[in-house]
Design an enzyme around this catalytic site. Sequence first.
Site, PDB file in Angstrom:
ATOM      1  N   HIS A   1     -66.555  30.053  28.311  1.00 53.66           N
ATOM      2  CA  HIS A   1     -67.817  30.738  28.664  1.00 53.66           C
ATOM      3  C   HIS A   1     -68.512  30.017  29.828  1.00 53.66           C
ATOM      4  O   HIS A   1     -67.897  29.239  30.532  1.00 53.66           O
ATOM      5  CB  HIS A   1     -68.721  30.878  27.433  1.00 53.66           C
ATOM      6  CG  HIS A   1     -67.987  31.391  26.230  1.00 53.66           C
ATOM      7  ND1 HIS A   1     -67.644  32.716  26.087  1.00 53.66           N
ATOM      8  CD2 HIS A   1     -67.474  30.748  25.149  1.00 53.66           C
ATOM      9  CE1 HIS A   1     -66.966  32.869  24.942  1.00 53.66           C
ATOM     10  NE2 HIS A   1     -66.847  31.699  24.358  1.00 53.66           N
TER      11      HIS A   1
ATOM     12  N   GLU B   1     -73.185  28.076  22.883  1.00 57.61           N
ATOM     13  CA  GLU B   1     -71.816  27.567  22.839  1.00 57.61           C
ATOM     14  C   GLU B   1     -71.386  27.028  24.202  1.00 57.61           C
ATOM     15  O   GLU B   1     -70.752  25.971  24.293  1.00 57.61           O
ATOM     16  CB  GLU B   1     -70.860  28.682  22.383  1.00 57.61           C
ATOM     17  CG  GLU B   1     -69.428  28.189  22.245  1.00 57.61           C
ATOM     18  CD  GLU B   1     -68.392  29.298  22.195  1.00 57.61           C
ATOM     19  OE1 GLU B   1     -68.770  30.472  21.955  1.00 57.61           O
ATOM     20  OE2 GLU B   1     -67.214  29.001  22.415  1.00 57.61           O
TER      21      GLU B   1
ATOM     22  N   HIS C   1     -63.853  25.580  22.792  1.00 57.19           N
ATOM     23  CA  HIS C   1     -64.796  26.586  22.273  1.00 57.19           C
ATOM     24  C   HIS C   1     -65.414  26.086  20.982  1.00 57.19           C
ATOM     25  O   HIS C   1     -64.960  25.118  20.386  1.00 57.19           O
ATOM     26  CB  HIS C   1     -64.062  27.895  21.957  1.00 57.19           C
ATOM     27  CG  HIS C   1     -63.689  28.690  23.163  1.00 57.19           C
ATOM     28  ND1 HIS C   1     -64.402  29.783  23.587  1.00 57.19           N
ATOM     29  CD2 HIS C   1     -62.669  28.531  24.036  1.00 57.19           C
ATOM     30  CE1 HIS C   1     -63.833  30.281  24.690  1.00 57.19           C
ATOM     31  NE2 HIS C   1     -62.782  29.534  24.985  1.00 57.19           N
TER      32      HIS C   1
ATOM     33  N   GLU D   1     -61.071  25.937  18.670  1.00 62.72           N
ATOM     34  CA  GLU D   1     -62.327  26.355  18.010  1.00 62.72           C
ATOM     35  C   GLU D   1     -62.790  25.137  17.216  1.00 62.72           C
ATOM     36  O   GLU D   1     -62.445  24.944  16.050  1.00 62.72           O
ATOM     37  CB  GLU D   1     -62.081  27.562  17.106  1.00 62.72           C
ATOM     38  CG  GLU D   1     -61.606  28.806  17.851  1.00 62.72           C
ATOM     39  CD  GLU D   1     -62.730  29.563  18.557  1.00 62.72           C
ATOM     40  OE1 GLU D   1     -63.842  29.002  18.710  1.00 62.72           O
ATOM     41  OE2 GLU D   1     -62.482  30.712  18.978  1.00 62.72           O
TER      42      GLU D   1
HETATM   43 ZN   LIG Z   1     -66.015  30.812  22.623  1.00 60.99          ZN
END
Ligand SMILES: [Zn+2]
Length: 322
Positions: free
Chosen positions: A10, A24, A77, A148
């Site tokens: 992102h 995030e 992430h 993640e």
């Molecule tokens: Zn993400």
Amino acid sequence: MPKIAVYAGHGGSDYGAVANGVYEKDINLAISNAVSDILRRRGYDVLNNRTTDVNRNITRDAKMANDWGADALLEIHLNSNAGTPGSGTEMLYSIKDTGKGRQFAQACLDNITALGFADRGIRTQLNENGQDEFGILRLTNMPAVLAETAFINNPSDLQKLNVYSAAEAYANAVTRVFPAGGASSPPPSSGGGTGIRGIQNTLNERYGLGLTADGVAGPQTRAGLIKGLQIELNRQFGRNLTVDGKFGPATRAATVNVRPGARGNLTYLIQAALYLKGYTVTPDGIFGTQTEAAVKSFQRSAGLSTDGIAGPATQAALFRQS
Ligand SMILES: [Zn+2]
């Protein structure tokens, strides 16, 4: 030397998941930058998709890693879900993988779960065409992991997440699977750890100080913080300070104001100094409300104006050896 692409998920107008006022994209970036610092210190060639809060383009980022000839790619992430927050860490790798990507994902998983996060495993995730769902895995051709790290919408996960511990965990996973300089290279530092030992390890990783990671906040560690500050002021602001670990007039004159909302190594050093003085703060390089409260509380006890900004007077009181 292995070439490692370290990407932050992102960025810019794409916040990623947002929970409890935390974006995030910001945490992804802080971890990605910290992983990159550690790997460069170990001699790796590192490619980043972004080192600041700018938009990213997955197609462009994938092509950049392919064209560069990356030996591996790690994209950071945080997870998020609807309803009752999930918890823990999981690693995704590509369906095209021939072994190394899976191995890399497992190493990342091992090292992050070692920090206390629940183990959600490693896996592939496919779209309806049987290809990787995530573009960065679908469009790149080297062993790649989409990490993640933890659940941003789970307060317990978020509290547990220390940017530098996570970064060391990822960097150690890289070193385990893609050793720097082959078999003769030294093993990665024991790294990580929490509390004072974690600060000592981080100072050693970032500034090569060779502190004994004994978990004791003695003169050696306090001088190490000042050396870190001097190195950062030289690197970031071209100050030409002598790195002697002494907070004298030249160092005081070279300081910059570090304010709520700041992120990075100076914030980390201020947090670490507060931590060593017994204030409740998690050294993560992010100047949030907890850090601001600790700065104000320190200012109050030091008889300084309680503005929550770490300016020259506050830094002098905070870093100076008694
Ligand atoms: Zn993400």
